[in-house]
Design a protein around this motif. Structure first.
Motif, PDB file in Angstrom:
ATOM      1  N   ARG A 129      39.997 -72.379  98.407  1.00  0.00           N
ATOM      2  CA  ARG A 129      39.048 -72.718  98.554  1.00  0.00           C
ATOM      3  C   ARG A 129      38.418 -73.181  97.132  1.00  0.00           C
ATOM      4  N   PRO A 130      38.408 -74.594  96.894  1.00  0.00           N
ATOM      5  CA  PRO A 130      39.338 -75.645  95.756  1.00  0.00           C
ATOM      6  C   PRO A 130      37.416 -75.498  95.402  1.00  0.00           C
ATOM      7  N   ILE A 131      36.206 -75.390  95.803  1.00  0.00           N
ATOM      8  CA  ILE A 131      35.307 -75.746  95.452  1.00  0.00           C
ATOM      9  C   ILE A 131      34.390 -75.273  94.075  1.00  0.00           C
ATOM     10  N   GLY A 132      35.737 -73.978  93.500  1.00  0.00           N
ATOM     11  CA  GLY A 132      35.296 -73.009  92.334  1.00  0.00           C
ATOM     12  C   GLY A 132      35.663 -73.526  91.050  1.00  0.00           C
ATOM     13  N   TRP A 133      37.143 -73.904  91.316  1.00  0.00           N
ATOM     14  CA  TRP A 133      37.394 -75.027  90.252  1.00  0.00           C
ATOM     15  C   TRP A 133      36.696 -76.616  90.297  1.00  0.00           C
ATOM     16  N   TRP A 134      35.946 -76.814  91.455  1.00  0.00           N
ATOM     17  CA  TRP A 134      35.441 -78.386  90.639  1.00  0.00           C
ATOM     18  C   TRP A 134      33.918 -77.845  89.747  1.00  0.00           C
ATOM     19  N   LEU A 135      33.531 -76.826  90.477  1.00  0.00           N
ATOM     20  CA  LEU A 135      32.455 -76.849  89.847  1.00  0.00           C
ATOM     21  C   LEU A 135      32.408 -75.753  88.061  1.00  0.00           C
ATOM     22  N   LEU A 136      33.473 -76.040  87.737  1.00  0.00           N
ATOM     23  CA  LEU A 136      34.153 -75.218  86.779  1.00  0.00           C
ATOM     24  C   LEU A 136      34.459 -76.394  85.722  1.00  0.00           C
ATOM     25  N   LEU A 137      35.507 -77.301  86.672  1.00  0.00           N
ATOM     26  CA  LEU A 137      35.522 -78.864  86.207  1.00  0.00           C
ATOM     27  C   LEU A 137      34.774 -79.829  85.930  1.00  0.00           C
ATOM     28  N   TRP A 138      33.263 -79.612  86.053  1.00  0.00           N
ATOM     29  CA  TRP A 138      32.588 -80.852  86.039  1.00  0.00           C
ATOM     30  C   TRP A 138      31.563 -80.501  84.124  1.00  0.00           C
ATOM     31  N   PRO A 139      31.668 -79.789  84.097  1.00  0.00           N
ATOM     32  CA  PRO A 139      31.365 -79.263  83.478  1.00  0.00           C
ATOM     33  C   PRO A 139      31.681 -80.047  81.927  1.00  0.00           C
ATOM     34  N   CYS A 140      33.300 -80.013  81.917  1.00  0.00           N
ATOM     35  CA  CYS A 140      34.356 -79.554  81.339  1.00  0.00           C
ATOM     36  C   CYS A 140      34.343 -81.958  82.218  1.00  0.00           C
ATOM     37  N   TRP A 141      34.181 -82.893  82.387  1.00  0.00           N
ATOM     38  CA  TRP A 141      34.519 -83.494  82.936  1.00  0.00           C
ATOM     39  C   TRP A 141      32.699 -84.879  82.530  1.00  0.00           C
ATOM     40  N   TRP A 142      32.038 -83.727  82.670  1.00  0.00           N
ATOM     41  CA  TRP A 142      30.594 -84.053  82.323  1.00  0.00           C
ATOM     42  C   TRP A 142      30.370 -84.662  80.725  1.00  0.00           C
ATOM     43  N   ALA A 143      30.765 -83.960  80.182  1.00  0.00           N
ATOM     44  CA  ALA A 143      30.919 -83.833  78.302  1.00  0.00           C
ATOM     45  C   ALA A 143      31.604 -84.834  78.299  1.00  0.00           C
TER      46      ALA A 143
ATOM     47  N   ASP B 186      37.133 -97.871  74.643  1.00  0.00           N
ATOM     48  CA  ASP B 186      37.375 -95.826  74.480  1.00  0.00           C
ATOM     49  C   ASP B 186      35.597 -95.346  74.530  1.00  0.00           C
ATOM     50  N   ARG B 187      35.088 -96.003  75.605  1.00  0.00           N
ATOM     51  CA  ARG B 187      33.543 -95.179  75.940  1.00  0.00           C
ATOM     52  C   ARG B 187      34.326 -94.718  77.256  1.00  0.00           C
ATOM     53  N   LEU B 188      35.670 -94.782  77.365  1.00  0.00           N
ATOM     54  CA  LEU B 188      35.326 -94.290  78.800  1.00  0.00           C
ATOM     55  C   LEU B 188      36.720 -93.410  78.799  1.00  0.00           C
ATOM     56  N   PRO B 189      36.119 -92.127  79.744  1.00  0.00           N
ATOM     57  CA  PRO B 189      36.505 -90.641  79.151  1.00  0.00           C
ATOM     58  C   PRO B 189      37.574 -90.540  78.663  1.00  0.00           C
ATOM     59  N   ASP B 190      38.231 -89.791  77.992  1.00  0.00           N
ATOM     60  CA  ASP B 190      39.724 -90.077  78.155  1.00  0.00           C
ATOM     61  C   ASP B 190      40.774 -89.006  78.772  1.00  0.00           C
ATOM     62  N   PRO B 191      41.183 -90.437  79.328  1.00  0.00           N
ATOM     63  CA  PRO B 191      41.926 -89.656  80.568  1.00  0.00           C
ATOM     64  C   PRO B 191      43.160 -88.001  80.810  1.00  0.00           C
ATOM     65  N   TRP B 192      43.829 -88.496  79.408  1.00  0.00           N
ATOM     66  CA  TRP B 192      44.374 -87.237  78.685  1.00  0.00           C
ATOM     67  C   TRP B 192      43.945 -86.335  79.166  1.00  0.00           C
ATOM     68  N   HIS B 193      42.661 -86.033  78.479  1.00  0.00           N
ATOM     69  CA  HIS B 193      41.465 -85.037  78.693  1.00  0.00           C
ATOM     70  C   HIS B 193      41.166 -84.747  79.940  1.00  0.00           C
ATOM     71  N   LEU B 194      41.019 -85.376  80.460  1.00  0.00           N
ATOM     72  CA  LEU B 194      40.623 -85.387  82.577  1.00  0.00           C
ATOM     73  C   LEU B 194      41.402 -85.043  82.889  1.00  0.00           C
ATOM     74  N   VAL B 195      42.923 -84.593  82.432  1.00  0.00           N
ATOM     75  CA  VAL B 195      44.004 -84.091  83.426  1.00  0.00           C
ATOM     76  C   VAL B 195      44.263 -83.161  82.552  1.00  0.00           C
ATOM     77  N   LEU B 196      44.254 -83.111  81.322  1.00  0.00           N
ATOM     78  CA  LEU B 196      44.242 -81.412  80.347  1.00  0.00           C
ATOM     79  C   LEU B 196      43.201 -80.168  81.327  1.00  0.00           C
ATOM     80  N   PHE B 197      41.532 -80.956  81.818  1.00  0.00           N
ATOM     81  CA  PHE B 197      40.667 -80.352  82.500  1.00  0.00           C
ATOM     82  C   PHE B 197      41.210 -79.589  83.718  1.00  0.00           C
TER      83      PHE B 197
END
Length: 324
Positions: free
Chosen positions: A41-55, A72-83
């Motif tokens: 049920r992956p919806i839960g980790w998506w909902l946990l992830l979105w505030p991280c990715w939005w920020a 560097d206006r784009l979000p850091d891809p390494w951070h996105l992977v870690l989150f």
């Protein structure tokens, strides 16, 4: 996998989709742990992830970033992977912890008695070991960030520890879920800036309102069983007033996110994604039937669309800045 799990044998949990890849690919011995972590049920980790990715996507427009290279206006891809990895690991750890705390309650609720602990597919000791293993993965992810982010991440554990007990002492357990699930708004910001400020606080408060809203819809699936076993929720609290409550919650979320955008001087394109997300949430409210459990689950899951619309708007704004 079509049969629902019980003490008589393995299968899928009641609210997991039939034919999920977990049951097609993983050995049967792994199923109970996949169910504890909600990999089916992956919806839960998506909902946990979105505030991280939005920020993470909003932070490059933030204070002190004006002199950064335009790319560097784009979000850091390494951070996105870690989150992403962290959200999957810590959502799994949180669900495992929640199942350990709610073992007896889950056995008395139709939708949850097929979970691995009440159905006897895994022991409490095995679940605790699995909890530690997932937490270690989350810790390894956390220490990839700066020291401030590490401290902020550790602080979230206090809220996470309280949440499973909230339904026993308040009608607002969804608020405590919001406090925990929205923490990524701090993490995504501090990973870039190394400090907090008004912008992530506005984003955090907006995410809390969003979480209360979508989890109220989710909780309407169980309101009859919850009433029988004494579990409290905003679904039971709001009852027939759920739609007006959702207007306030979702509307407040849009206003607070818009304020967080304004505090950074985010380009106008970013607001288009937010408006589209607001319209999507308005449609959720319009069609909601609180007595249709299947529809409540579907509308709850549709909040992934909200996540993509807001994130997409912020990324589009960054691309527009690069092109300009």
């Amino acid at each position: 996998m079509d049969n629902v799990q019980s003490k008589a044998g393995q299968g899928r949990v009641a609210d997991a989709p039939s034919g999920h890849w977990v049951y097609a690919v993983m050995p049967r011995a792994v199923w109970p742990f996949a169910q504890l972590a909600r990999w089916d049920r992956p919806i839960g980790w998506w909902l946990l992830l979105w505030p991280c990715w939005w920020a993470a996507a909003l932070a490059p427009f933030g204070h002190g970033t004006e002199s950064m290279p335009v790319l560097d206006r784009l979000p850091d891809p390494w951070h996105l992977v870690l989150f992403l990895i962290g959200a999957i690991a810590m959502r799994g750890a949180g669900c495992t912890y929640n199942d350990l705390v709610d073992h007896e309650i889950d056995d008395r609720v139709a939708r949850t008695r097929s979970r691995p602990l009440p159905s006897g597919q895994v022991t409490r000791t095995q679940a605790k070991v699995f909890l530690v293993a997932q937490s270690l993965v989350g810790f390894v992810v956390l220490i990839q960030f700066n020291w401030t982010a590490i401290a902020v991440g550790i602080a979230s554990l206090a809220v996470v520890a309280i949440y499973p007990f909230a339904k026993r002492f308040t009608d607002w357990p969804q608020l405590f879920l919001g406090l925990a699930f929205s923490w990524g708004a701090f993490m995504g910001w501090v990973a870039v800036h190394g400090s907090l400020g008004p912008t992530p606080v506005l984003l955090y408060l907006g995410c809390i309102l969003w979480t209360i809203g979508y989890d109220t819809i989710y909780a309407h699936q169980d309101k009859e069983d919850d009433a029988l076993v004494g579990v409290r929720s905003t679904a039971r609290l709001f009852g027939e007033r759920t739609k007006p409550a959702l207007v306030i919650l979702y509307g407040g979320m849009v206003v607070l996110l818009a304020a967080s955008y304004a505090s950074t001087g985010a380009p106008p394109i970013a607001y288009l994604g937010l408006v589209a997300a607001g319209l999507h949430m308005l449609n959720q409210i319009r069609v909601l039937d609180i007595d249709d459990a299947d529809q409540c689950l579907a509308l709850f899951k549709s909040n992934t669309v909200v996540g993509w619309l807001i994130f997409g708007g912020l990324v589009a704004a960054a691309i527009a800045e690069i092109v300009r």
